[in-house]
Design a protein around this motif. Structure first.
Motif, PDB file in Angstrom:
ATOM      1  N   CYS A  73      -5.826  -2.040  -0.304  1.00  0.00           N
ATOM      2  CA  CYS A  73      -5.538  -0.846   0.194  1.00  0.00           C
ATOM      3  C   CYS A  73      -6.624   0.227   0.072  1.00  0.00           C
ATOM      4  CB  CYS A  73      -4.381  -0.313  -0.686  1.00  0.00           C
ATOM      5  SG  CYS A  73      -2.926  -1.137  -0.745  1.00  0.00           S
ATOM      6  N   ASN A  89      -3.202  14.180  -1.410  1.00  0.00           N
ATOM      7  CA  ASN A  89      -2.742  12.542  -1.474  1.00  0.00           C
ATOM      8  C   ASN A  89      -2.712  11.820  -0.278  1.00  0.00           C
ATOM      9  OD1 ASN A  89      -2.430  12.968  -4.171  1.00  0.00           O
ATOM     10  ND2 ASN A  89      -0.168  13.654  -3.987  1.00  0.00           N
ATOM     11  N   HIS A  90      -2.989  12.400   1.054  1.00  0.00           N
ATOM     12  CA  HIS A  90      -2.901  12.105   2.342  1.00  0.00           C
ATOM     13  C   HIS A  90      -1.492  11.629   2.631  1.00  0.00           C
ATOM     14  CE1 HIS A  90      -7.171  12.055   1.068  1.00  0.00           C
ATOM     15  NE2 HIS A  90      -7.500  12.235   2.327  1.00  0.00           N
ATOM     16  N   CYS A 119       0.686  -1.352  -0.068  1.00  0.00           N
ATOM     17  CA  CYS A 119       0.015  -0.102  -0.044  1.00  0.00           C
ATOM     18  C   CYS A 119       1.021   1.219  -0.110  1.00  0.00           C
ATOM     19  CB  CYS A 119      -0.892  -0.034   1.504  1.00  0.00           C
ATOM     20  SG  CYS A 119      -2.164  -1.168   1.042  1.00  0.00           S
ATOM     21  N   CYS A 169      -3.907   4.938   9.487  1.00  0.00           N
ATOM     22  CA  CYS A 169      -3.561   6.126   9.106  1.00  0.00           C
ATOM     23  C   CYS A 169      -3.505   7.143  10.492  1.00  0.00           C
ATOM     24  CB  CYS A 169      -4.551   6.870   8.244  1.00  0.00           C
ATOM     25  SG  CYS A 169      -4.532   5.865   6.784  1.00  0.00           S
ATOM     26  N   GLY A 173      -0.184   7.306   2.010  1.00  0.00           N
ATOM     27  CA  GLY A 173      -1.519   7.798   1.699  1.00  0.00           C
ATOM     28  C   GLY A 173      -2.717   6.985   1.689  1.00  0.00           C
ATOM     29  N   THR A 174      -2.360   5.523   1.880  1.00  0.00           N
ATOM     30  CA  THR A 174      -3.128   4.663   2.015  1.00  0.00           C
ATOM     31  C   THR A 174      -2.833   3.732   3.433  1.00  0.00           C
ATOM     32  OG1 THR A 174      -2.132   3.009   0.664  1.00  0.00           O
ATOM     33  CG2 THR A 174      -3.801   4.447  -0.375  1.00  0.00           C
ATOM     34  N   ASP A 229      -7.898   4.317   1.273  1.00  0.00           N
ATOM     35  CA  ASP A 229      -7.417   5.651   1.234  1.00  0.00           C
ATOM     36  C   ASP A 229      -7.473   6.143   2.658  1.00  0.00           C
ATOM     37  OD1 ASP A 229      -6.560   5.635  -1.443  1.00  0.00           O
ATOM     38  OD2 ASP A 229      -8.501   6.466  -2.193  1.00  0.00           O
ATOM     39  N   CYS A 230      -6.571   6.772   2.995  1.00  0.00           N
ATOM     40  CA  CYS A 230      -6.753   7.555   4.161  1.00  0.00           C
ATOM     41  C   CYS A 230      -7.929   8.612   4.324  1.00  0.00           C
ATOM     42  CB  CYS A 230      -5.303   8.045   4.797  1.00  0.00           C
ATOM     43  SG  CYS A 230      -4.058   7.121   5.252  1.00  0.00           S
TER      44      CYS A 230
END
Length: 994
Positions: free
Chosen positions: A564, A593-594, A545, A581, A548-549, A566-567
């Motif tokens: 994976c 993009n976290h 991952c 996260c 950002g994930t 996303d945050c």
């Protein structure tokens, strides 16, 4: 006779415990005998024991060159000790060494020989017979190799407390001293090796592996410990299989199917070479490539597996090897081996035949089978496999150095050095007994054991307290579990470019003494994956991952198999394969993009934004217009309109409006603590001051017109002092409210993170909404009172009260602030301040426009209406109306009273009014069309009442006449009245106030 019987018993028992025969052991007499167990063969021939005849001993097959080298290491160490002048002087060590054939049954058969000999010695038959063939008891045993075999041997030797020092059994189960009382070893246990395997997998970021273990006491505990370590590191195991060299073909096929269908590329194997060989052969037959093999020490350098024809399948092997030692003179000793020169070594003959693929004529076998052997450069297990072909006879002159076999591979002495160290450990224990000083011994009352009559349990006691320095300068002492802690070398299999053989390249090491996290060192530049690639293979259930994930759990799958995700907003991950996260700090927010946190956007009603600029411009416009009106009133301060509107209060009213417009500016810009504490009190006090001025101004005029005939006392109390006092008192109440608010719960600047996630709204926390409610509520209360008085005075002359304008302005005020409450409650952030600014500006503009714009318009654009005559005319007209209505009401009352007394319905002279009927106004105001004519020649109106007549004569001259004429004309105005009405007198008394 007794001596003869004893010797016969001894010989019979000795023959009975020597089932192997002379050529199946290595034996040498000595004062003290050491036993040895070595795998000279890899296994035994399968034989169906149908018990139709007496069972025979099974035949050992597949010669093990490395096993014979280990046996030679023991013999070399014993001969070196016997020749040492310092270690056990005047004492000779002997040995009895047996072949275990890598099986438990053969190992136990040999162990029974050791135990039986010790039991014979316990009978003390020496005093009855003197037999030359008597062999002393075995006081210690060196061996065995496999952990499963050592477990069986240790259980038996432990019953008699015969010390057993193993050189290759690494199972962690053998550290249990409650079960294996007399077991010690010169090899580290597998607990460290399993931990090292898990560390390697974690180092290469693998998390999806398979495991294979030998189905014995070596493989099962080792792989169990690995599972524990893998679980701690979040490493998932796709499959786990058990194997054995005795597994049938169907079982091997099933294991291969599992390996072939698995997505795990890394396979951890805890097994010995012989147990793993059938599986590897089947994998090679199916050509299953692309797997990474993580090898335990038992097969990492096995010549059974490390063969060139297997390399395409297991070329990516990374394994563990013991630390190599040095044995000076051992190379030469190995080269001296010869059947004729080794009379005490019954295994030398078979070794010679297997090495040169020939047979010795005086051997026990007339037609020995031809054997082939496999070679390896490390201490892997070598083997010879029999065929049906006949061998040529041996000449006896063959050169041992001309043939490459695992026997002569002494470049890295690992197991051989462990054997050497085991023998020296026993020798040093005997040396401690030999040099023991009475009173300082390890036994009861500090006593010492007799070296000439030493027993096995006494040697065991000294081994547990052993401490000596080996030939490499290292300290040797067994811990409480009988183990020696050692380090591992990490090897990678390479294919030699010279002869195509498999070589073992050292690519790192594992230091068990180092701190956790610093034990493993790997030089990745030396590793070749599959024999040629430098790229680390991928062995994960799911792809990494990205930052950002985070890893999301897939229901029904192991934790290593994930998706994976996303945050979420406000969280970030800056590493691959993040399990969760991380939340951004309070003043930060995740980027697009976290992958990191960036400062949150800060919002407030700024001066520079369009909305803030618009509100500022309106506030400045209000200040400018108010200043303009104040300037006009100041310039025209002596004109009738300015005077009639109570000039001083008008100035104060305009000043309060300036404050109202200015207070709105405190709501714009970044809120600070001082602005938050100033803006609401400034707004509240400014508006109360404004409403108070309007209230006092309206109420004064209303009181004047409704009072009796004004006296000097009225004029005193209706003067400016009382007006300003009333304004101050009304404003003082608001000031008290603000002071209490600021003292008990002062407003402050507040960074609000809750309204929107990625925005920080800097607002003012009001401290107490109740206090704010009191502030606005008191303002609205005064406005309501003002509205009441303005509505009541709506019929007064407009020169005095501007009733309809004040009423309209109060309506605007109420509409604004009633609308403000829901708007204030439903908005958030910077719009809260904007709503309040709009309300302040709207209310301020309403008051300014309704009260002053009409007067400014007359002053600037209609100066003809800004005269004393215009003001007096409107006042007189109002007086006529009021007087007429009051007289009419009284006459109606009198008429009703007369009718009730006299019963007459006709009119009387006292009740007649000569003018208009009751349905129309009997006293009309002068027509607008006649105003100019009346100003030129004066105007007279006569009002007749039943009790008399009132004549009011007003004369207005042209403004062009001189001042003296005007004053004379004013003095000629007279009021002749008989029994005049009180209402007319009250309005007439108001004239001098103008």
């Amino acid at each position: 006779m007794t001596s003869y019987i004893c010797c016969l018993i001894l010989l019979l028992f000795t023959w009975n415990t020597s089932a192997y025969g002379p050529n199946q052991r290595a034996q040498k007499k000595g004062d003290i005998i050491l036993g040895g167990l070595f795998p000279i063969h890899f296994g035994v021939a399968a034989k169906d024991q149908d018990l139709k005849s007496r069972p025979e001993s099974v035949e050992c097959i597949r010669y093990n060159f490395r096993g014979f080298r280990w046996l030679q290491a023991m013999i070399f160490a014993i001969e070196e000790i016997n020749s040492s002048p310092t270690l056990l002087p005047n004492m000779t060590l002997g040995y009895r060494i047996f072949d275990t054939c890598n099986t438990v049954s053969k190992a136990l058969e040999a162990t029974l020989s050791f135990v039986a000999q010790n039991k014979i010695d316990s009978l003390n038959l020496d005093e009855f017979c003197n037999c030359s063939e008597h062999i002393p008891s075995t006081i210690a045993v060196v061996g065995a190799t496999g952990s499963g075999i050592s477990t069986a041997v240790a259980n038996l030797l432990g019953l008699f407390y015969i010390p057993q020092v193993s050189y290759a059994s690494s199972s962690r189960l053998l550290s249990n001293k409650n079960q294996f009382k007399s077991f010690l070893r010169t090899i580290p246990n597998d607990e460290h090796q399993a931990t090292a395997m898990a560390d390697i997998i974690e180092y290469f970021r693998w998390n999806w592996v398979g495991t294979i273990a030998a189905d014995d006491d070596y493989g099962r505990p080792g792989i169990e410990k690995f599972r524990e370590e893998a679980e701690e590191r979040d490493i998932c195991i796709d499959f786990s299989e058990l194997i054995s060299q005795y597994s049938d073909e169907e079982e091997i096929q099933q294991v291969v199917e599992v390996i072939q269908n698995s997505t795990a590329r890394v396979i951890v194997v805890f097994s010995s070479g012989p147990d793993l060989e059938p599986l590897i052969k089947e994998i090679v037959r199916r050509n299953i490539t692309g797997k990474i093999w993580l090898a335990s020490e038992a097969w990492a350098s096995s010549s059974l597996i490390a063969m060139p024809e297997f390399f395409r399948v297991i070329g990516s092997t990374i394994g563990f090897a013991l630390k190599a030692g040095q044995i000076p003179g051992f190379r030469e000793f190995l080269q001296k081996v010869h059947p004729k020169k080794s009379p005490n070594n019954g295994f030398a003959k078979e070794f010679w035949e297997e090495t040169f693929n020939c047979y010795l004529p005086d051997g026990s076998k007339n037609s020995p089978a031809t054997t082939s052997f496999h070679k390896g450069h490390e201490e892997g297990l070598g083997a010879g496999n029999g065929t049906s072909a006949f061998r040529p006879p041996c000449t006896g002159d063959e050169n041992i150095t001309s043939v490459e076999t695992p026997y002569m591979d002494y470049t890295h002495l690992r197991i051989s050095y462990n054997v050497y160290l085991a023998v020296y450990s026993i020798a040093h224990a005997l040396q401690d007994i030999y040099t023991c000083t009475p009173g300082k011994g390890l036994f009861t009352n500090g006593s010492c054991a007799d070296i000439k009559k030493v027993e096995a349990w006494q040697v065991l006691k000294h081994l547990r307290h052993l401490n000596f320095t080996n030939n490499m300068g290292e300290q040797v002492d067994f811990d409480e579990f009988g183990d020696l802690v050692g380090n591992y070398s990490i090897i990678n299999w390479h294919l030699s470019p010279e002869d195509g053989s498999v070589v073992f390249e050292e690519v790192g090491h594992y230091n068990v003494y180092a701190k956790k996290g610093e034990r493993l060192f790997i030089n990745e530049n030396k590793i070749l994956w599959g024999g040629f690639s430098k790229e680390v293979p991928f062995s994960n259930c799911s792809r990494d991952c990205l930052p950002g994930t985070r890893k999301g759990i897939i229901e029904g799958e192991p934790t290593c198999c994930f998706e994976c995700v996303d945050c979420p907003d406000g969280e970030y991950s800056d590493e691959t394969d993040a399990s969760a996260c991380d939340k951004c700090p309070e003043d930060y927010w995740s980027n697009e993009n976290h992958t990191s946190c960036i400062p949150k956007q800060i919002e407030f009603l700024a001066w520079t934004e369009p909305f803030g600029i618009a509100l500022t411009l309106f506030a400045v416009l209000g200040i400018f217009l108010t200043s303009f009106v104040l300037g006009v009133f100041t310039k025209f301060r002596n004109t009738p309109i300015v005077k009639a509107t109570n000039r001083e209060l008008s100035y104060l009213l305009l000043f309060s409006l300036l404050c109202c417009f200015s207070s709105s500016l405190f709501f714009i810009g970044e809120p600070q603590n001082w602005t938050c504490r100033l803006r609401q009190p400034a707004f509240g006090i400014s508006f109360v001051l404004c409403i108070s001025c309007i209230l006092v101004k309206t109420n004064r005029v209303l009181l004047v017109f409704e009072a009796k005939i004004p006296t000097s006392l009225h004029r005193k109390w209706w003067g400016l002092n009382l007006q300003f006092l009333l304004v101050f008192l009304c404003t003082f109440v608001q000031i008290v409210i603000c002071v209490i608010w600021l003292y008990t719960a002062p407003p402050s600047s507040y960074r609000n993170h809750e309204l929107e996630d990625e925005i920080i709204f800097i607002t003012c926390h009001e401290g107490s909404l109740m206090a704010l409610g009191f502030l606005i509520g008191y303002t609205c209360l005064l406005a309501a009172i003002c509205f009441f008085f303005a509505f009541k005075s709506r019929k007064l002359p407009e020169n005095f009260n501007e009733a309809k304008f004040i009423t309209f302005s109060m309506l605007i005020f109420f509409i604004v602030w009633i609308s403000f409450i829901p708007a204030y409650a439903s908005t958030y952030g910077k719009f809260v301040s904007a709503v309040e600014v709009i309300a302040i500006l709207a209310a301020s503009f309403g008051l300014l426009a309704c009260i002053f714009f009409n007067k400014v318009y007359i002053i600037l654009f209609k100066p003809s209406r800004n005269t004393i005559e215009e003001v007096r005319c409107s006042t007189a007209a109002h007086a006529f109306k009021v007087a007429a209505r009051a007289t009419l009401r009284r006459s109606n009352v009198s008429r009703k009273r007369s009718n009730s007394l006299g019963g007459s319905t006709g009119s009387t002279p006292s009740s007649s009014i000569s003018s208009k009927s009751n349905h129309e106004d009997p006293f009309p105001l002068p027509a607008c069309a006649e105003r100019q004519r009346q100003q030129q020649r004066g105007c007279k109106q006569k009002v007749s009442f039943g009790s008399g007549a009132v004549t009011l004569s007003l004369s207005f001259e042209e403004p062009q006449k001189n001042a003296m004429a005007n004053r004379n004309a004013k003095r000629r105005n007279s009021l002749e009245a008989q029994n005049s009405d009180d209402s007319l007198m009250r309005h007439r008394a108001l004239l001098p106030l103008q």
